[in-house]
Scaffold this motif. Structure first.
Motif, short mmCIF file in Angstrom:
data_model
loop_
_atom_site.label_atom_id
_atom_site.label_comp_id
_atom_site.label_asym_id
_atom_site.label_seq_id
_atom_site.Cartn_x
_atom_site.Cartn_y
_atom_site.Cartn_z
N ALA A 41 0.87 -1.30 -0.23
CA ALA A 41 0.00 0.08 -0.08
C ALA A 41 0.96 1.31 -0.18
CB ALA A 41 -0.85 0.09 1.03
N HIS A 44 2.17 1.66 -3.53
CA HIS A 44 1.09 2.55 -4.08
C HIS A 44 0.88 3.99 -4.00
CE1 HIS A 44 -0.09 -2.07 -4.91
NE2 HIS A 44 0.54 -1.58 -5.86
N PRO A 229 -4.33 3.86 1.40
CA PRO A 229 -5.00 3.45 0.25
C PRO A 229 -6.20 4.38 0.15
CG PRO A 229 -4.52 1.69 1.73
CD PRO A 229 -4.43 2.65 2.38
N PRO A 233 -7.45 7.40 -4.30
CA PRO A 233 -7.17 6.18 -4.67
C PRO A 233 -7.61 5.94 -6.44
CG PRO A 233 -9.51 6.21 -3.43
CD PRO A 233 -8.55 7.45 -3.36
N SER A 236 -11.37 2.05 -9.14
CA SER A 236 -11.48 0.73 -9.15
C SER A 236 -12.83 0.31 -8.80
CB SER A 236 -10.29 0.24 -8.11
OG SER A 236 -10.66 -1.16 -7.58
N GLU A 239 -13.25 -1.34 -3.18
CA GLU A 239 -13.23 -0.38 -1.95
C GLU A 239 -11.82 -0.60 -1.54
OE1 GLU A 239 -15.08 1.82 -0.17
OE2 GLU A 239 -16.18 1.82 -1.85
N PRO A 240 -10.85 0.66 -1.50
CA PRO A 240 -9.61 0.39 -0.97
C PRO A 240 -9.77 -0.09 0.44
CG PRO A 240 -9.99 2.62 -1.45
CD PRO A 240 -11.40 2.00 -1.91
N GLU A 242 -8.46 -0.26 4.32
CA GLU A 242 -7.51 0.69 5.13
C GLU A 242 -6.16 -0.37 5.61
OE1 GLU A 242 -10.16 3.90 7.13
OE2 GLU A 242 -10.98 2.19 7.45
#
Ligand SMILES: C[S@@+](CC[C@H](N)C(=O)[O-])C[C@H]1O[C@@H](n2cnc3c(N)ncnc32)[C@H](O)[C@@H]1O
Length: 253
Positions: A41, A44, A229, A233, A236, A239-240, A242
């Motif tokens: 994470a 990213h 995240p 974001p 996508s 859902e990112p 946490e």
């Protein structure tokens, strides 16, 4: 002694680490398996932060302190994909990162990458080394991901951030992320005990409020200091999720 950069490389699935690093990493993840998600994470977050800086913010100079071992998408690759002329200085104090620095020095011909072997405590050496490549009269994107927790004294960490920000002009940006314990409780505290008993340097988890204070003299960008995240974001269908690393970005007024 097991080292932060090599343990992190192992969590990220890399091969630039020694058995002694893997031993501590395995003990750590036995207590706290989500560390692999935390490490990913954070990478990213780095990618989205650098893309924002090189794109929307128009930043052409980057100072990435606590670089880590080269991995799939390093700061210069992300920045130069958007702006080939971007100039990037990497700073780390791990001897193995220095040995692998060649992989970080593969600049696009229109830009530059450089490596400075220095300790973050010694901000004058960091800044003097960076000034060989970066023009400190023009805005700089300063990234410090997963490194300020390695400065055990929080006030010292804040003083370091302040000294670095004093050296860059208005219009510069700061991106930070660091480990927290908001969601994880005892398993993460136990894993941190393993790290701090065995690895070098030690690492202090911080609260999201402490991380937010690093940005106190800056204009904090939306959405503020959040679990990484959730920081802008990418689109996508999912859902990112946490994770216990919080970060954000601020602009020097
Ligand atoms: C947890 S890793 C994070 C690497 C990378 N920024 C990332 O997010 O994937 C921390 C890095 O900071 C470096 N580091 C720790 N303390 C440092 C110091 N005092 N000066 C320079 N680098 C340091 C370590 O060698 C390591 O590469």
């Amino acid at each position: 002694m097991p080292h932060s950069a090599r343990i992190w490389n192992y969590f990220l699935g890399g091969k630039d680490n020694y058995p002694i690093d893997r031993q501590v990493a395995d003990q750590f993840s036995a207590f706290y398996p989500p560390i692999v998600d935390v490490a990913r994470a954070q990478r990213h977050f780095l990618a989205r932060a650098v893309r924002y800086l090189a794109g929307e913010a128009g930043i052409r100079q980057f100072l990435d302190i606590g670089t880590g071992l080269p991995t799939v998408d390093n700061t210069h690759e992300i920045a130069q994909r958007v702006a080939p002329q971007a100039r990037i200085v990497y700073v780390d104090n791990d001897p193995l990162v220095l040995m692998h620095a060649r992989a970080l020095l593969t600049s696009h011909p229109d830009g530059v990458t450089a490596y400075v072997d220095a300790d973050l405590h010694d901000t004058s050496t960091v800044l003097a080394g960076a000034a060989r490549t970066l023009d400190f009269t023009r805005p700089v994107g300063l990234t410090m991901l997963g490194i300020l927790g390695h400065i055990p004294d929080y006030n010292e960490a804040r003083a370091i951030v302040r000294r670095l920000l004093d050296a860059v002009p208005s219009g510069s940006y700061l991106a930070i992320s660091d480990g927290t314990n908001v969601f994880s409780g005892t398993p993460l505290d136990e894993a941190m005990q393993v790290w701090n008993a065995s690895a070098d340097p030690s690492y202090a988890l911080r609260t999201p409020q402490q991380i937010a204070h690093y940005f106190e003299d800056l204009e904090l960008l939306e959405p503020g200091v959040v679990s990484v995240p959730l920081w802008r974001p990418d689109p996508s269908p999912f859902e990112p999720a946490e994770v216990d690393t919080f970060g954000g970005m601020g602009k020097k007024p």
